[in-house]
Design a protein around this motif. Structure first.
Motif, PDB file in Angstrom:
ATOM      1  N   ARG A 115     -44.087  -1.728  50.144  1.00 52.91           N
ATOM      2  CA  ARG A 115     -42.701  -3.503  50.278  1.00 52.91           C
ATOM      3  C   ARG A 115     -42.544  -3.930  49.975  1.00 52.91           C
ATOM      4  NH1 ARG A 115     -43.083  -6.530  55.825  1.00 52.91           N
ATOM      5  NH2 ARG A 115     -44.418  -7.407  53.887  1.00 52.91           N
ATOM      6  N   ASN A 116     -43.077  -4.718  49.182  1.00 56.54           N
ATOM      7  CA  ASN A 116     -42.970  -6.063  48.037  1.00 56.54           C
ATOM      8  C   ASN A 116     -42.045  -5.273  46.883  1.00 56.54           C
ATOM      9  OD1 ASN A 116     -43.771  -7.668  50.245  1.00 56.54           O
ATOM     10  ND2 ASN A 116     -46.428  -8.519  48.916  1.00 56.54           N
ATOM     11  N   VAL A 117     -42.840  -4.195  46.123  1.00 57.01           N
ATOM     12  CA  VAL A 117     -42.445  -4.197  45.140  1.00 57.01           C
ATOM     13  C   VAL A 117     -40.658  -3.862  45.358  1.00 57.01           C
ATOM     14  CG1 VAL A 117     -42.102  -2.286  43.308  1.00 57.01           C
ATOM     15  CG2 VAL A 117     -44.588  -3.370  44.005  1.00 57.01           C
ATOM     16  N   PHE A 118     -40.507  -2.801  46.227  1.00 51.68           N
ATOM     17  CA  PHE A 118     -39.484  -2.197  46.695  1.00 51.68           C
ATOM     18  C   PHE A 118     -38.439  -3.631  47.437  1.00 51.68           C
ATOM     19  CE2 PHE A 118     -41.617   1.286  46.316  1.00 51.68           C
ATOM     20  CZ  PHE A 118     -40.186   2.750  46.155  1.00 51.68           C
ATOM     21  N   GLU A 119     -38.825  -4.465  48.158  1.00 52.22           N
ATOM     22  CA  GLU A 119     -37.444  -5.199  48.662  1.00 52.22           C
ATOM     23  C   GLU A 119     -37.352  -6.428  47.463  1.00 52.22           C
ATOM     24  OE1 GLU A 119     -39.760  -7.845  51.137  1.00 52.22           O
ATOM     25  OE2 GLU A 119     -38.782  -7.030  52.778  1.00 52.22           O
ATOM     26  N   SER A 120     -37.572  -6.402  46.045  1.00 53.85           N
ATOM     27  CA  SER A 120     -37.907  -7.512  45.053  1.00 53.85           C
ATOM     28  C   SER A 120     -36.455  -6.599  43.940  1.00 53.85           C
ATOM     29  CB  SER A 120     -39.139  -7.059  43.584  1.00 53.85           C
ATOM     30  OG  SER A 120     -40.195  -7.177  44.107  1.00 53.85           O
ATOM     31  N   PHE A 121     -36.116  -5.373  44.919  1.00 53.21           N
ATOM     32  CA  PHE A 121     -34.871  -4.495  44.403  1.00 53.21           C
ATOM     33  C   PHE A 121     -33.407  -4.355  45.402  1.00 53.21           C
ATOM     34  CE2 PHE A 121     -38.023  -4.006  41.748  1.00 53.21           C
ATOM     35  CZ  PHE A 121     -37.255  -4.276  39.678  1.00 53.21           C
ATOM     36  N   ASN A 122     -33.779  -5.168  46.647  1.00 47.21           N
ATOM     37  CA  ASN A 122     -33.684  -4.759  47.580  1.00 47.21           C
ATOM     38  C   ASN A 122     -33.457  -3.768  48.546  1.00 47.21           C
ATOM     39  OD1 ASN A 122     -32.035  -7.422  47.039  1.00 47.21           O
ATOM     40  ND2 ASN A 122     -30.163  -6.588  45.375  1.00 47.21           N
ATOM     41  N   LYS A 123     -34.359  -2.994  47.731  1.00 49.26           N
ATOM     42  CA  LYS A 123     -34.600  -2.036  48.528  1.00 49.26           C
ATOM     43  C   LYS A 123     -36.064  -1.835  49.955  1.00 49.26           C
ATOM     44  CE  LYS A 123     -35.228   2.971  50.125  1.00 49.26           C
ATOM     45  NZ  LYS A 123     -34.329   3.129  50.534  1.00 49.26           N
ATOM     46  N   ASN A 124     -35.323  -1.931  51.218  1.00 45.90           N
ATOM     47  CA  ASN A 124     -36.395  -2.818  52.669  1.00 45.90           C
ATOM     48  C   ASN A 124     -36.759  -1.161  52.939  1.00 45.90           C
ATOM     49  OD1 ASN A 124     -35.423  -5.077  52.883  1.00 45.90           O
ATOM     50  ND2 ASN A 124     -33.498  -4.826  53.448  1.00 45.90           N
ATOM     51  N   LEU A 125     -38.432  -1.658  52.978  1.00 44.05           N
ATOM     52  CA  LEU A 125     -38.543  -0.066  53.329  1.00 44.05           C
ATOM     53  C   LEU A 125     -40.150  -0.496  54.702  1.00 44.05           C
ATOM     54  CD1 LEU A 125     -40.531   0.586  50.270  1.00 44.05           C
ATOM     55  CD2 LEU A 125     -39.033   2.050  51.693  1.00 44.05           C
ATOM     56  N   PRO A 126     -40.398  -0.282  55.830  1.00 41.62           N
ATOM     57  CA  PRO A 126     -40.987  -0.216  56.951  1.00 41.62           C
ATOM     58  C   PRO A 126     -42.430  -1.292  56.731  1.00 41.62           C
ATOM     59  CG  PRO A 126     -40.357   1.457  57.461  1.00 41.62           C
ATOM     60  CD  PRO A 126     -39.713   1.567  55.893  1.00 41.62           C
ATOM     61  N   ARG A 127     -43.129  -1.538  57.437  1.00 47.04           N
ATOM     62  CA  ARG A 127     -44.230  -2.656  57.040  1.00 47.04           C
ATOM     63  C   ARG A 127     -45.250  -1.920  56.801  1.00 47.04           C
ATOM     64  NH1 ARG A 127     -48.121  -3.964  55.246  1.00 47.04           N
ATOM     65  NH2 ARG A 127     -49.584  -5.591  55.411  1.00 47.04           N
ATOM     66  N   VAL A 128     -45.116  -0.672  57.447  1.00 47.93           N
ATOM     67  CA  VAL A 128     -46.680   0.075  57.118  1.00 47.93           C
ATOM     68  C   VAL A 128     -46.905   1.008  57.197  1.00 47.93           C
ATOM     69  CG1 VAL A 128     -47.548  -1.360  59.589  1.00 47.93           C
ATOM     70  CG2 VAL A 128     -46.711   0.974  59.904  1.00 47.93           C
ATOM     71  N   SER A 129     -47.510   1.898  56.026  1.00 45.33           N
ATOM     72  CA  SER A 129     -47.213   3.543  55.370  1.00 45.33           C
ATOM     73  C   SER A 129     -47.325   4.390  56.199  1.00 45.33           C
ATOM     74  CB  SER A 129     -48.606   4.044  55.119  1.00 45.33           C
ATOM     75  OG  SER A 129     -50.039   4.231  55.764  1.00 45.33           O
ATOM     76  N   ALA A 130     -47.763   4.269  57.761  1.00 50.53           N
ATOM     77  CA  ALA A 130     -47.116   5.238  58.893  1.00 50.53           C
ATOM     78  C   ALA A 130     -45.890   5.680  58.802  1.00 50.53           C
ATOM     79  CB  ALA A 130     -47.620   5.071  60.067  1.00 50.53           C
ATOM     80  N   GLU A 131     -45.431   4.304  58.580  1.00 47.10           N
ATOM     81  CA  GLU A 131     -43.598   3.755  59.064  1.00 47.10           C
ATOM     82  C   GLU A 131     -43.359   4.637  57.631  1.00 47.10           C
ATOM     83  OE1 GLU A 131     -42.915   0.355  60.998  1.00 47.10           O
ATOM     84  OE2 GLU A 131     -44.103   1.163  62.799  1.00 47.10           O
ATOM     85  N   GLN A 132     -43.054   4.060  56.377  1.00 42.10           N
ATOM     86  CA  GLN A 132     -42.990   4.006  55.531  1.00 42.10           C
ATOM     87  C   GLN A 132     -42.707   5.760  55.142  1.00 42.10           C
ATOM     88  OE1 GLN A 132     -45.347   2.360  52.506  1.00 42.10           O
ATOM     89  NE2 GLN A 132     -44.359  -0.502  52.887  1.00 42.10           N
ATOM     90  N   ALA A 133     -43.432   6.829  55.415  1.00 36.71           N
ATOM     91  CA  ALA A 133     -43.594   7.765  55.330  1.00 36.71           C
ATOM     92  C   ALA A 133     -42.646   8.554  55.734  1.00 36.71           C
ATOM     93  CB  ALA A 133     -45.236   8.429  55.827  1.00 36.71           C
ATOM     94  N   ARG A 134     -42.022   7.980  57.114  1.00 32.73           N
ATOM     95  CA  ARG A 134     -41.129   8.768  57.836  1.00 32.73           C
ATOM     96  C   ARG A 134     -39.682   8.555  56.560  1.00 32.73           C
ATOM     97  NH1 ARG A 134     -42.999   5.659  62.441  1.00 32.73           N
ATOM     98  NH2 ARG A 134     -44.277   7.404  63.691  1.00 32.73           N
ATOM     99  N   GLU A 135     -39.822   7.998  55.886  1.00 32.37           N
ATOM    100  CA  GLU A 135     -38.415   7.523  54.696  1.00 32.37           C
ATOM    101  C   GLU A 135     -38.198   8.204  54.095  1.00 32.37           C
ATOM    102  OE1 GLU A 135     -36.739   4.563  55.307  1.00 32.37           O
ATOM    103  OE2 GLU A 135     -37.561   4.233  56.584  1.00 32.37           O
ATOM    104  N   GLY A 136     -37.306   8.622  53.302  1.00 30.66           N
ATOM    105  CA  GLY A 136     -36.778   9.249  52.484  1.00 30.66           C
ATOM    106  C   GLY A 136     -37.248  10.516  52.665  1.00 30.66           C
ATOM    107  N   VAL A 137     -37.091  11.985  51.507  1.00 28.85           N
ATOM    108  CA  VAL A 137     -37.418  12.556  51.676  1.00 28.85           C
ATOM    109  C   VAL A 137     -38.004  13.511  50.508  1.00 28.85           C
ATOM    110  CG1 VAL A 137     -34.770  13.266  51.374  1.00 28.85           C
ATOM    111  CG2 VAL A 137     -36.000  13.312  49.334  1.00 28.85           C
ATOM    112  N   ALA A 138     -38.996  14.868  51.331  1.00 29.77           N
ATOM    113  CA  ALA A 138     -39.816  15.472  50.849  1.00 29.77           C
ATOM    114  C   ALA A 138     -39.824  15.951  49.896  1.00 29.77           C
ATOM    115  CB  ALA A 138     -41.235  15.835  51.603  1.00 29.77           C
ATOM    116  N   VAL A 139     -40.338  15.910  48.403  1.00 31.65           N
ATOM    117  CA  VAL A 139     -41.158  16.998  46.829  1.00 31.65           C
ATOM    118  C   VAL A 139     -41.747  17.307  47.357  1.00 31.65           C
ATOM    119  CG1 VAL A 139     -38.596  14.801  46.138  1.00 31.65           C
ATOM    120  CG2 VAL A 139     -41.217  14.148  45.743  1.00 31.65           C
ATOM    121  N   SER A 140     -41.753  18.341  45.915  1.00 32.29           N
ATOM    122  CA  SER A 140     -43.187  18.366  45.846  1.00 32.29           C
ATOM    123  C   SER A 140     -43.768  17.952  44.916  1.00 32.29           C
ATOM    124  CB  SER A 140     -42.967  20.047  45.209  1.00 32.29           C
ATOM    125  OG  SER A 140     -42.101  20.121  43.655  1.00 32.29           O
ATOM    126  N   THR A 141     -45.034  17.942  44.676  1.00 31.66           N
ATOM    127  CA  THR A 141     -45.548  17.411  43.821  1.00 31.66           C
ATOM    128  C   THR A 141     -45.941  17.784  42.461  1.00 31.66           C
ATOM    129  OG1 THR A 141     -47.848  18.929  43.937  1.00 31.66           O
ATOM    130  CG2 THR A 141     -48.243  17.016  45.158  1.00 31.66           C
TER     131      THR A 141
END
Length: 210
Positions: free
Chosen positions: A118-144
């Motif tokens: 969260r801190n790294v992304f916040e440095s560039f004005n991209k806000n993410l939730p505080r906990v990993s389980a909630e961060q996992a709901r963001e964005g779109v899935a991509v393959s490895t």
């Protein structure tokens, strides 16, 4: 070359902000773009400002009359812009290397995995939730195979397939295996790979939030 690329990226992004109403609607652009999306102008503006700052550029908008062609160019340049943006983001993430892990910690004196991301992304004005389980709901899935720098990787360190750890894709090693930067409980912020005997079996999936 990189400065030139930065200039083009910033120019097209600026063009998009100032004349987005003239672009092909998203629903009509599928044949021109595999991603077929138009990011929020606010996000594009933030990225353009950061890129201009790092490249020491001051660009002016340009006009592209052919709507179909401009959609192709725009999506191509957006990909390049996101790649450059991810590079800046990773440089910020690397400044945390060696920071000790602390459960619930949010500072450079001690930080947990989700606060680090969260801190790294916040440095560039991209806000993410505080906990990993909630961060996992963001964005779109991509393959490895399609994962790239700046994407998020999620793990189930407590079993049952539930997200309990997160890191940021850092690149690939010489064997092409995905590497990620994260705050581990044992060594703090560090770079690990998916072929690690501990992290490999606990890996769940990759999400793209840029």
């Amino acid at each position: 070359m990189k400065t030139s690329l930065l200039g083009v990226a910033a120019i097209i992004c600026t063009m998009f902000i100032t004349s987005c109403s003239s672009l092909t609607p998203v629903n009509d652009a599928t044949e021109y773009s595999s991603r077929s999306f138009i990011p929020k102008p606010r996000a594009i503006e933030a990225q353009a400002k950061i890129i201009n700052k790092h490249a020491n550029l001051d660009v002016m908008p340009i006009e592209i009359n052919d709507e179909a062609k401009s959609m192709v160019v725009l999506n191509s340049v957006l990909e390049e812009t996101n790649d450059l943006f991810a590079g800046f983001l990773l440089k910020e993430a690397e400044t945390y290397i060696g920071t000790p892990y602390r459960y619930g910690g949010t500072t450079r004196s001690g930080i947990d995995c989700s606060a680090f991301v969260r801190n790294v992304f916040e440095s560039f004005n991209k806000n993410l939730p505080r906990v990993s389980a909630e961060q996992a709901r963001e964005g779109v899935a991509v393959s490895t195979d399609d994962a790239k720098e700046g994407d998020l990787v999620f793990f189930a360190t407590r079993g049952r397939g539930r997200v309990s750890h997160v890191g940021i894709v850092h690149g690939r090693n010489k064997d092409g295996v995905l590497e990620f930067i994260h705050s581990s409980t044992s060594q703090g912020v560090m770079v690990s790979s998916l072929n690690d005997k501990y992290w490999g079996p606990k890996f769940l999936y990759v999400k793209r939030v840029l």
